[in-house]
Design a protein around this motif. Sequence first.
Motif, PDB file in Angstrom:
ATOM      1  N   LEU A  73     -13.461  10.634   2.094  1.00 34.41           N
ATOM      2  CA  LEU A  73     -12.462   9.628   1.712  1.00 34.41           C
ATOM      3  C   LEU A  73     -12.734   9.184   0.274  1.00 34.41           C
ATOM      4  O   LEU A  73     -13.829   8.699  -0.018  1.00 34.41           O
ATOM      5  CB  LEU A  73     -12.582   8.422   2.644  1.00 34.41           C
ATOM      6  CG  LEU A  73     -11.713   7.195   2.357  1.00 34.41           C
ATOM      7  CD1 LEU A  73     -10.258   7.459   2.737  1.00 34.41           C
ATOM      8  CD2 LEU A  73     -12.245   5.988   3.141  1.00 34.41           C
ATOM      9  N   PRO A  74     -11.781   9.361  -0.646  1.00 38.82           N
ATOM     10  CA  PRO A  74     -12.017   8.900  -2.022  1.00 38.82           C
ATOM     11  C   PRO A  74     -12.231   7.375  -2.027  1.00 38.82           C
ATOM     12  O   PRO A  74     -11.369   6.621  -1.588  1.00 38.82           O
ATOM     13  CB  PRO A  74     -10.721   9.279  -2.751  1.00 38.82           C
ATOM     14  CG  PRO A  74     -10.076  10.328  -1.907  1.00 38.82           C
ATOM     15  CD  PRO A  74     -10.471  10.012  -0.500  1.00 38.82           C
ATOM     16  N   ALA A 124      -1.701   3.796  -0.138  1.00 45.22           N
ATOM     17  CA  ALA A 124      -2.328   5.116  -0.295  1.00 45.22           C
ATOM     18  C   ALA A 124      -1.570   6.159   0.526  1.00 45.22           C
ATOM     19  O   ALA A 124      -0.809   5.830   1.434  1.00 45.22           O
ATOM     20  CB  ALA A 124      -3.792   5.060   0.149  1.00 45.22           C
ATOM     21  N   ASP A 125      -1.799   7.419   0.212  1.00 49.94           N
ATOM     22  CA  ASP A 125      -1.192   8.510   0.972  1.00 49.94           C
ATOM     23  C   ASP A 125      -2.067   8.781   2.197  1.00 49.94           C
ATOM     24  O   ASP A 125      -2.820   9.745   2.254  1.00 49.94           O
ATOM     25  CB  ASP A 125      -1.096   9.760   0.085  1.00 49.94           C
ATOM     26  CG  ASP A 125      -0.567  10.966   0.849  1.00 49.94           C
ATOM     27  OD1 ASP A 125       0.023  10.784   1.952  1.00 49.94           O
ATOM     28  OD2 ASP A 125      -0.759  12.099   0.358  1.00 49.94           O
ATOM     29  N   TRP A 126      -1.939   7.889   3.195  1.00 48.72           N
ATOM     30  CA  TRP A 126      -2.859   7.984   4.338  1.00 48.72           C
ATOM     31  C   TRP A 126      -2.622   9.214   5.187  1.00 48.72           C
ATOM     32  O   TRP A 126      -3.566   9.770   5.746  1.00 48.72           O
ATOM     33  CB  TRP A 126      -2.817   6.713   5.189  1.00 48.72           C
ATOM     34  CG  TRP A 126      -1.491   6.366   5.813  1.00 48.72           C
ATOM     35  CD1 TRP A 126      -0.464   5.682   5.232  1.00 48.72           C
ATOM     36  CD2 TRP A 126      -1.042   6.698   7.136  1.00 48.72           C
ATOM     37  NE1 TRP A 126       0.582   5.550   6.110  1.00 48.72           N
ATOM     38  CE2 TRP A 126       0.259   6.168   7.290  1.00 48.72           C
ATOM     39  CE3 TRP A 126      -1.619   7.385   8.207  1.00 48.72           C
ATOM     40  CZ2 TRP A 126       0.993   6.315   8.469  1.00 48.72           C
ATOM     41  CZ3 TRP A 126      -0.884   7.524   9.379  1.00 48.72           C
ATOM     42  CH2 TRP A 126       0.402   6.998   9.510  1.00 48.72           C
ATOM     43  N   TYR A 156      -4.324  -0.442   2.381  1.00 54.38           N
ATOM     44  CA  TYR A 156      -4.525   1.007   2.236  1.00 54.38           C
ATOM     45  C   TYR A 156      -3.340   1.781   2.807  1.00 54.38           C
ATOM     46  O   TYR A 156      -2.806   2.692   2.176  1.00 54.38           O
ATOM     47  CB  TYR A 156      -5.837   1.400   2.931  1.00 54.38           C
ATOM     48  CG  TYR A 156      -6.028   2.884   3.136  1.00 54.38           C
ATOM     49  CD1 TYR A 156      -6.537   3.694   2.122  1.00 54.38           C
ATOM     50  CD2 TYR A 156      -5.708   3.481   4.357  1.00 54.38           C
ATOM     51  CE1 TYR A 156      -6.712   5.054   2.316  1.00 54.38           C
ATOM     52  CE2 TYR A 156      -5.872   4.842   4.565  1.00 54.38           C
ATOM     53  CZ  TYR A 156      -6.370   5.624   3.547  1.00 54.38           C
ATOM     54  OH  TYR A 156      -6.531   6.972   3.751  1.00 54.38           O
ATOM     55  N   THR A 205      -9.931   8.320  11.338  1.00 52.18           N
ATOM     56  CA  THR A 205      -8.939   8.743  10.343  1.00 52.18           C
ATOM     57  C   THR A 205      -9.111   8.009   9.011  1.00 52.18           C
ATOM     58  O   THR A 205      -8.512   8.382   8.015  1.00 52.18           O
ATOM     59  CB  THR A 205      -7.509   8.479  10.846  1.00 52.18           C
ATOM     60  OG1 THR A 205      -7.434   7.117  11.271  1.00 52.18           O
ATOM     61  CG2 THR A 205      -7.172   9.384  12.023  1.00 52.18           C
ATOM     62  N   LEU A 206      -9.937   6.935   9.006  1.00 53.44           N
ATOM     63  CA  LEU A 206     -10.202   6.216   7.767  1.00 53.44           C
ATOM     64  C   LEU A 206     -11.720   6.003   7.671  1.00 53.44           C
ATOM     65  O   LEU A 206     -12.399   6.811   7.043  1.00 53.44           O
ATOM     66  CB  LEU A 206      -9.428   4.888   7.741  1.00 53.44           C
ATOM     67  CG  LEU A 206      -9.639   3.980   6.530  1.00 53.44           C
ATOM     68  CD1 LEU A 206      -9.285   4.707   5.241  1.00 53.44           C
ATOM     69  CD2 LEU A 206      -8.829   2.692   6.657  1.00 53.44           C
ATOM     70  N   THR A 223      -6.456  15.952   4.702  1.00 52.77           N
ATOM     71  CA  THR A 223      -7.724  16.328   4.077  1.00 52.77           C
ATOM     72  C   THR A 223      -8.835  16.380   5.112  1.00 52.77           C
ATOM     73  O   THR A 223      -9.607  17.346   5.174  1.00 52.77           O
ATOM     74  CB  THR A 223      -8.091  15.306   2.970  1.00 52.77           C
ATOM     75  OG1 THR A 223      -7.027  15.275   2.026  1.00 52.77           O
ATOM     76  CG2 THR A 223      -9.394  15.670   2.285  1.00 52.77           C
ATOM     77  N   GLN A 244      -4.398  11.909   3.448  1.00 52.39           N
ATOM     78  CA  GLN A 244      -5.839  11.782   3.661  1.00 52.39           C
ATOM     79  C   GLN A 244      -6.235  12.344   5.034  1.00 52.39           C
ATOM     80  O   GLN A 244      -7.273  12.999   5.172  1.00 52.39           O
ATOM     81  CB  GLN A 244      -6.257  10.311   3.535  1.00 52.39           C
ATOM     82  CG  GLN A 244      -7.740  10.068   3.743  1.00 52.39           C
ATOM     83  CD  GLN A 244      -8.620  10.865   2.796  1.00 52.39           C
ATOM     84  OE1 GLN A 244      -8.302  11.012   1.608  1.00 52.39           O
ATOM     85  NE2 GLN A 244      -9.707  11.422   3.305  1.00 52.39           N
ATOM     86  N   LEU A 273      -9.735   4.662  -3.225  1.00 51.42           N
ATOM     87  CA  LEU A 273      -8.647   4.187  -2.377  1.00 51.42           C
ATOM     88  C   LEU A 273      -9.039   2.883  -1.692  1.00 51.42           C
ATOM     89  O   LEU A 273      -8.234   1.962  -1.558  1.00 51.42           O
ATOM     90  CB  LEU A 273      -8.294   5.250  -1.322  1.00 51.42           C
ATOM     91  CG  LEU A 273      -7.756   6.581  -1.858  1.00 51.42           C
ATOM     92  CD1 LEU A 273      -7.470   7.541  -0.695  1.00 51.42           C
ATOM     93  CD2 LEU A 273      -6.498   6.360  -2.690  1.00 51.42           C
TER      94      LEU A 273
END
Lengths: 439, 439
Positions: B57-58, B301-303, B297, B255-256, B309, B306, B61
């Motif tokens: 996870l960047p 953000a583009d969750w 977030y 997922t996060l 990813t 992510q 973000l």
Amino acid sequence: MNDNTRSGTGNNLDPWYGNYAARAAGLAASEVRALFAVASRPEVVSLAGGMPFVSGLPQDLVIDAMNRVMSNQGAAALQYGSGQGVPALREQILDVMALEGIKAGVDDVVVTTGSQHALELVSKLFLDPGDVVLSEGPSYVTAVVIFKSYQAEIEHVPMDEHGLIPEALREHINGLKRAGKRIKFLYTIPTFHNPAGVTLSWERRVEILEICRSEGILVLEDNPYGLLYFEEKPPAAIRSLETDGVIYLGTFSKTLAPGFRVGWALAPHAIREKLILANEAAVLSPSSFSQMIISQYLDTADWKGQIDTFRGIYKERKETMLSALTEYLPDLTWTNPNGGFYVWLTLPDYLDSKQMLPRAVTELVAYTPGTAFFADGQGRNNIRLSFCYPTPEQIKLGIRRLTSVINAERDLLESFSATGPLTAIRRDDNYTAPPPNTN
Amino acid sequence: MNDNTRSGTGNNLDPWYGNYAARAAGLAASEVRALFAVASRPEVVSLAGGMPFVSGLPQDLVIDAMNRVMSNQGAAALQYGSGQGVPALREQILDVMALEGIKAGVDDVVVTTGSQHALELVSKLFLDPGDVVLSEGPSYVTAVVIFKSYQAEIEHVPMDEHGLIPEALREHINGLKRAGKRIKFLYTIPTFHNPAGVTLSWERRVEILEICRSEGILVLEDNPYGLLYFEEKPPAAIRSLETDGVIYLGTFSKTLAPGFRVGWALAPHAIREKLILANEAAVLSPSSFSQMIISQYLDTADWKGQIDTFRGIYKERKETMLSALTEYLPDLTWTNPNGGFYVWLTLPDYLDSKQMLPRAVTELVAYTPGTAFFADGQGRNNIRLSFCYPTPEQIKLGIRRLTSVINAERDLLESFSATGPLTAIRRDDNYTAPPPNTN
């Protein structure tokens, strides 16, 4: 559907009506809860909640701590952690507790999701149905809710202006023993009591601990407010006197911010191990993210200076509240806390604070009725007034509005009293005298 | 000290030995727990834990979301919140669940301190001592710990490569009914099962729900991994088929990031209300700070990107693990998950994965023995292998080390077997066949 209707919860619109555990019957909405919705309307002056004044905390301190955590230990902060809590934070918690005379080892600290969750976990570990919890009367609302949710009986022991009365504690214990009851612990808030605002004197701390030792009763010491004193420092914590017989609960909710949900238990060694297991079962681990930000804050910010700032803010608010009470309601009595968040107001005993609440809300002031703080219906003519969140101006306005509500109720009852004496409206027999006004 | 010795917890060094609640006896340290300490040594390749790869996870973000929350809504983030959770986040959770076919109202979402805490709260609400929870065998370790901590009996129902077997579920229910048992719910992880790695087929979801409906059994659907699929999307959630009979659990931990401790329950309307009360009693409110950062977030953000990813990362790791198993342990069987974190490995039935673990740790590889996932001693020749946290290189190294441990054990037992047949070392009668290798 299983055919069980013994748990008095649910209703016929609930298809799972018969399926709840017996303990679920104890989980009823508290009177404070219903108020939260009402009190959040901006035009209402809320003297009801226990929300700290977080705007008194410079947000840069939190932002700095967050940014340092993310740049130095980001992956650890985002990950699961230990079920006991972050070791660095547990070390720092020892420093916090040292301010209240407590010496302890880092191994005996268990970080929890607010000290509320420590209360829940201790209750889960100790309370069988029918067990008795001793507590002050009045006591902390959500502690009473938890004890009931584990089907325990709450036995209220009266207080006076020096806190819990040792002789009354002895009598209650003897009565319970004669009745064959099993007492699991004494739950006490010795310092700046919620809601009573009184502080247990040092002599009584020693005496109450002696009573509990000799009776084999564990002490659960809840101390959210101890560092928020206004004049003299309060006596050292009960835990400073005893290691094996006390579970001590602390929190960052009042000295920093409740939004992190970080508190702790300091437990006797043997209990500590079970507390960690219970914590892991409940949440796996408390939030690493929250814990590491607090740890960073304690490491780099002037946290003691920040507590001094909070003390000044709350002292001013308490003084404003007491001045307003003296000005507007001089014939009533109330407590004069030397710290914490709350004043306990006693109305004439023919008034019912819960019945009066809708009228108060109409007049745009909210408070918590005294019955919320008892398991047994006491407190009908008491009110808890919180001075923590509203500004001094709002407090003054709130007490003025409250005064007009009280006076209107008095007028109403006095006009009714033309047809009968006011004393006809009276408490029931187990009424305990509220702590006297000490201002 | 009260004179009670019925709860088998504590020991004679514990002065509170006789005081614990009966339920505390069910709170024993899990086998996974002891491993966490061992597996955290850097030289050990841990295939044991369920830690997501948060470094995927960047961190910007998260930092951006934090800073936006603090500058726009700082005071609210630092304060107590609603016992049900932040309204904006509950709305966004509806969007997350919509990806798995769930339509729901925001009023029925309750945010919890990780979905673990939702499991705890549901158990507290429903389980009386002696009640039965149906679950897959094997099942999630800490779910089993919670159910036991409320003195429930866990009845494992076998799985195959399509998940829980409906016919077996029917048989278990009938047997329990004949025995006069009270079944409270079916706890199931239908998608990318922990630890078995299998997914319940759509046809079986329909059939199992039908069985539970007709028997009046509540379904507790735990779905932490559903969005982390590798090839095809898995079938829609069981909750997509039924509103009143399913409590659905979701989480942001996979997922996060788990460090926030934010999960949720989607509950039938009537149950939802009690769940909020239980949540408030336990923690007052889940962390506003964590919830608002996640909400921010999700907002900016583009969750979904992510999650894609993460899917790529975990897919590569699973493929690496299966290739290594095929290369090094071709005669064993294992599951081939289409998502999630885990492979379930079956050893020859004369091997005991728990007994083998100390040797494995000596060889610098850790795993979770299969018995940890059963309440009844099954799983002795199974191993859960996690591919979520270690890099592909570490996974390859870990499987190589595991292979040498397994082969050494086999050699050892084969040399002993000169004095008797290997088949003398056998499971007990209630052994359930593990899911077959589907690769």
